[in-house]
Design a protein around this motif. Structure first.
Motif, mmCIF file in Angstrom:
data_model
loop_
_atom_site.group_PDB
_atom_site.id
_atom_site.type_symbol
_atom_site.label_atom_id
_atom_site.label_comp_id
_atom_site.label_asym_id
_atom_site.label_seq_id
_atom_site.Cartn_x
_atom_site.Cartn_y
_atom_site.Cartn_z
ATOM 1 N N HIS A 1 0.834 -1.205 0.000
ATOM 2 C CA HIS A 1 0.000 0.000 0.000
ATOM 3 C C HIS A 1 0.868 1.253 0.000
ATOM 4 N N ARG A 2 1.927 1.235 0.759
ATOM 5 C CA ARG A 2 2.808 2.401 0.810
ATOM 6 C C ARG A 2 3.445 2.678 -0.548
ATOM 7 N N LEU A 3 3.701 1.620 -1.320
ATOM 8 C CA LEU A 3 4.347 1.763 -2.623
ATOM 9 C C LEU A 3 3.328 1.874 -3.759
ATOM 10 N N ASP A 4 2.072 2.147 -3.425
ATOM 11 C CA ASP A 4 1.020 2.376 -4.424
ATOM 12 C C ASP A 4 0.759 1.150 -5.291
ATOM 13 N N ARG A 5 0.853 -0.016 -4.680
ATOM 14 C CA ARG A 5 0.418 -1.251 -5.342
ATOM 15 C C ARG A 5 -0.959 -1.638 -4.812
ATOM 16 N N GLN A 6 -1.674 -2.444 -5.571
ATOM 17 C CA GLN A 6 -2.878 -3.078 -5.062
ATOM 18 C C GLN A 6 -2.459 -4.338 -4.302
ATOM 19 N N TRP A 7 -3.313 -4.820 -3.401
ATOM 20 C CA TRP A 7 -2.880 -5.911 -2.550
ATOM 21 C C TRP A 7 -4.042 -6.816 -2.159
ATOM 22 N N MET A 8 -3.662 -8.047 -1.822
ATOM 23 C CA MET A 8 -4.583 -9.032 -1.246
ATOM 24 C C MET A 8 -3.837 -9.797 -0.164
ATOM 25 N N GLY A 9 -4.429 -9.899 1.013
ATOM 26 C CA GLY A 9 -3.841 -10.637 2.115
ATOM 27 C C GLY A 9 -4.793 -11.698 2.618
ATOM 28 N N ILE A 10 -4.271 -12.875 2.935
ATOM 29 C CA ILE A 10 -5.098 -13.997 3.400
ATOM 30 C C ILE A 10 -4.507 -14.534 4.693
ATOM 31 N N ASP A 11 -5.363 -14.805 5.672
ATOM 32 C CA ASP A 11 -4.911 -15.498 6.879
ATOM 33 C C ASP A 11 -6.054 -16.336 7.426
ATOM 34 N N ILE A 12 -5.680 -17.385 8.120
ATOM 35 C CA ILE A 12 -6.662 -18.359 8.581
ATOM 36 C C ILE A 12 -7.167 -18.073 9.982
ATOM 37 N N THR A 13 -6.678 -17.005 10.621
ATOM 38 C CA THR A 13 -7.144 -16.669 11.968
ATOM 39 C C THR A 13 -7.729 -15.263 11.980
ATOM 40 N N HIS A 14 -8.809 -15.101 12.738
ATOM 41 C CA HIS A 14 -9.395 -13.775 12.907
ATOM 42 C C HIS A 14 -8.489 -12.875 13.734
ATOM 43 N N LEU A 15 -7.628 -13.479 14.535
ATOM 44 C CA LEU A 15 -6.674 -12.696 15.301
ATOM 45 C C LEU A 15 -5.761 -11.915 14.356
ATOM 46 N N ALA A 16 -5.247 -12.599 13.321
ATOM 47 C CA ALA A 16 -4.377 -11.927 12.351
ATOM 48 C C ALA A 16 -5.149 -10.886 11.551
#
Length: 578
Positions: free
Chosen positions: A369-384
């Motif tokens: 995000h800081r470098l003006d890219r689009q992004w997708m993040g995945i994690d299996i815990t709601h904590l993360a």
């Protein structure tokens, strides 16, 4: 869907939500099969790390019936798995047997296949690992992406020198991680990165200082052993008639005094000019040629015009996150943002899509995000996921639903109930994230002593630390549970009790809560109900518990510039609310 956080198993998320050849760069920092538990360190009311920690994930693997099913259904019988991958995994199982390492590799294989599917033909992938399973992962990457698509094995020095013998190990200290860099095709995105020169290199090679400007430069040869085009001409070489040379402070001879002359001759026997006559003349007119003591012209290469050293495969200039680093969020295995920014800068352009399928606290997401890219993040815990949402909020003023999407989190009572049926503990973590309560670690048998979470706040005439105890119920509720909460609040010497329920509370429950009375705040000069009940439906609708202003349980992310043109929200520094 770019600019999205996903809760769930990344294998299913990639298959359901990410189209073929839609991602420019994949970075993954998966579990390493380290046989260790990793805990999130929350902060106390003072901002220091809390002794109460929550297990983020357990990096321990066993060959189970589920491993056998995954091996058969997701790898061997799956038509989308390349035959080369099937052959390699079969060979590995024959070699390793049915053990923890094989269970880990079976988990990783179908996910790597999916990552290759979602990568664009010009895309790249960086896999971050350590020596525990790195050699096996390299073999898997070779089979999934092709041996010819391997580009670099990057060594990152992640810690300073230490002795592993302190742990009873007779071996060398382990201070590095490995990052395997592959591309999907033969034509890939690449932006050269340069690192600064060492001072010893500058002192050795850039020894000269230009009169008048003070610019440092080096003398470079203008000749070549082999001709390349128009390079056999005669050009100006200074030859003395009489007298001496005029020298600058570095003893480099820049021009002859009166009585010297230019002579048009070739440089040396069996040598040729390295540049065309026109270019060499232009360089002379621009003052980019100096003369040696013998009168031979040399190219002046200025230090301030040199980009630096091209990035090599050993990275020792990016420090790990120290215990007091501003960017430290308390998440285990958190990587420095500078490390991710280097990878993203080298292998993507502005507007490209970056995917992190094991995103943890979201360092790759923040760097993208800081470098003006689009992004997708995945994690299996709601904590993360909760940690990532807090990081995007405190670091960039980004809010879910407004600036990005969160996929997989409950949005209504029905999806909340589905999560509770699937994983009761994940439901509790998600529910407590709605009020940013500090989760409590459970004992080995899951006992919580009637405490699912804690909210700290400051109150009283002496501004002391007080606590609100949180209980979360996903099943049938009854009045006895409210009485139990009252007893837990008294036993723990807490101030308030907060009851979150998926099902609607009974009338008797609300009467019992009201009978507990109020806590009078000396600071806020108002009364707060000692026992409060809110349903998941009410929380999703925006209702809040009545609690004195309190800091977030999360460490705030370091403030980062927002994308140009975006007007961030203004927040109260203490409450964190708009």
């Amino acid at each position: 869907m770019p600019n999205s956080l996903y809760y769930g198993d990344n294998l299913g998320v990639m298959r359901e939500h990410i189209p073929d050849e839609s991602v420019d760069l994949v970075y993954l920092d998966p579990p390493f099969n380290s046989n260790a538990n990793y805990n999130v360190l929350f902060r106390e009311k003072t901002g220091e790390e809390s002794p109460a920690q929550i297990s983020a994930f357990t990096d321990t693997w066993d060959w189970t019936l589920e491993s056998e099913r995954t091996y058969e259904n997701e790898i061997i019988l799956n038509r989308d798995t390349p035959s080369s991958v099937k052959d390699m995994v079969s060979a590995l199982r024959q070699f390793l047997g049915r053990n923890s390492m094989m269970a880990y590799l079976v988990m990783m294989t179908p996910r790597l296949v999916e990552m290759r599917r979602v990568l664009k033909p010009t895309g790249s992938i960086y896999l971050h690992c350590d020596p525990t399973a790195g050699h096996y992962l390299k073999v898997l990457m070779d089979s999934v992406f092709g041996v010819e698509q391997f580009r670099t094995e990057i060594i990152w020095k992640r810690t300073s020198a230490h002795s592993d013998t302190r742990q009873g190990r007779k071996q060398h200290g382990r201070i590095h991680d490995t990052i395997f860099y592959y591309t999907k095709g033969r034509d890939w995105t690449w932006n050269p990165i340069y690192t600064p020169y060492d001072q010893s290199y500058i002192d050795s090679f850039y020894r000269h200082t230009e009169l008048g400007t003070g610019r440092r430069y080096r003398m470079d040869n203008l000749t070549a052993a082999r001709p390349g085009g128009d390079t056999s001409y005669e050009w100006r070489i200074k030859r003395p008639k009489d007298g001496d040379w005029e020298a600058d402070l570095t003893n480099e001879y820049l021009h002859p005094v009166e009585g010297w002359e230019y002579r048009g001759v070739a440089p040396y026997r069996r040598r040729y000019w390295a540049y065309s006559k026109e270019l060499l003349t232009s360089m002379a007119e621009e003052g980019r040629i100096a003369y040696t003591q013998e009168g031979t012209p040399s190219h002046k290469r200025y230090l301030d015009e040199m980009p630096g050293v091209s990035l090599q495969d050993m990275w020792t200039d990016i420090n790990p996150i120290g215990s007091r680093a501003r960017e430290r969020l308390g998440y285990p295995t958190q990587k420095p943002q500078a490390l991710l920014e280097r990878i993203i800068t080298a292998s993507s352009n502005e507007g490209d899509v970056v995917l992190d399928p094991f995103c943890g606290c979201g360092t790759a997401v923040a760097a993208a995000h800081r470098l003006d890219r689009q992004w997708m993040g995945i994690d299996i815990t709601h904590l993360a996921v909760a940690l990532m949402k807090n990081r995007l909020k405190t670091g960039f003023d980004l809010l879910p639903g407004r600036n990005y999407d969160v996929v997989g989190e409950p949005v209504d009572v029905g999806s909340a109930r589905a999560l509770a049926e699937q994983d009761r503990f994940q439901f509790e973590y998600w529910a407590m994230s709605l009020l940013e309560a500090l989760p409590r670690e459970r004992g080995r048998r899951g006992a919580d002593r009637g405490i699912d979470g804690i909210v700290h706040f400051i109150d009283g005439p002496r501004r002391t630390t007080m606590r609100a105890i949180v209980q979360v119920k996903s099943g049938r509720v009854e009045v006895s549970q409210v009485r139990d909460l009252v007893g837990t609040v008294e036993r723990e010497n807490a101030t308030l009790g907060l009851f979150i329920t998926l099902e609607n509370p009974t009338r008797e429950m609300r009467r019992e809560a009201a009978a507990a009375g109020f806590h009078h705040s000396d600071i806020w000069q108002r009364d707060f109900p000692k026992i409060q009940i809110l349903t998941i439906q009410e929380l999703l609708a925006g209702m809040e518990f009545e609690i004195p202003a309190h800091p977030s349980m999360y460490r705030p992310a370091e403030r980062t510039r927002s994308p140009e043109g975006y007007q961030g929200i203004l927040e109260d520094a203490f409450t964190g609310s708009p």
